[in-house]
Design a protein around this motif. Structure first.
Motif: not given
Length: 199
Positions: A154, A157-162, A164-165
């Motif tokens: 998790y 996933m959060l790090c990946n989302t941030l 790509w943002f």
């Protein structure tokens, strides 16, 4: 002789020289055009792209170093050859970010700036500063989370989302700057417009 000078003094001198050089080039080219502050020149486009390196390096430092090793080898090798030396320099010289931040703010954002008012550059510089601050805040918040969460699926996933943002907003802003158009990032671009209109 240079062994006794602290690295941050050399960094300040180096950044100051680069700013003075850019300042002189900018004035010589802008003065060669007829003075129309709404006309977007090549210098305006180039000057609008450069400040986005600050939030890009901040985003790569905060999130990229953790997730990029899990990406395909070809992407990782491309990153190592191009951006990794810059990120390493950025990480080892943390004072450079704040120096660049204050130089950009004092030269392009302040109402009584010594540089002529160029709305396109001012918009992009202010937006890059805002993206840098958001990246810094997101990075500090992410690092404040427990280590168990950060290394879990998790957390990744959060790090990946941030990551790509950060990357998508910067790439989008750079593409719009190259096209000579104002980017429209929800909330961020609106905040920049409000700040510019109130000055």
């Amino acid at each position: 002789m240079f062994n006794y000078i602290p690295y941050w003094v050399i960094s300040i001198i180096f950044i100051t020289l680069i700013c003075i050089l850019f300042y002189q080039i900018y004035f010589s080219i802008v003065n060669s055009y007829s003075y129309n502050k709404n006309r977007i020149t090549i210098v305006d486009k180039f000057g609008s792209i450069l400040p986005y390196s600050l939030p890009l390096l901040e985003g790569l430092q905060n999130f990229g170093q953790q997730i990029l090793p899990d990406y395909p080898f070809s992407l990782m090798s491309l990153y190592k050859k191009t951006l990794m030396p810059l990120v390493f320099f950025y990480v080892t010289h943390p004072a450079l970010a704040f120096i660049a931040f204050f130089v950009l703010y004092s030269l392009f954002v302040r109402a009584n700036s010594p540089i002529p008012n160029r709305p396109f550059i001012r918009f992009n510089v202010l937006q890059s500063i805002l993206l840098f601050l958001i990246n810094s805040l997101l990075g500090v918040t992410f690092r404040a989370l427990p280590i168990e969460f950060r290394v879990s699926i998790y957390g990744l996933m959060l790090c990946n989302t941030l990551f790509w943002f950060v990357l998508s907003t910067i790439i989008y802003s750079i593409i719009k700057a190259i096209q000579g158009k104002y980017s429209k990032i929800p909330v961020i671009s609106q905040a920049v417009r409000i700040q510019i209109d109130t000055q």
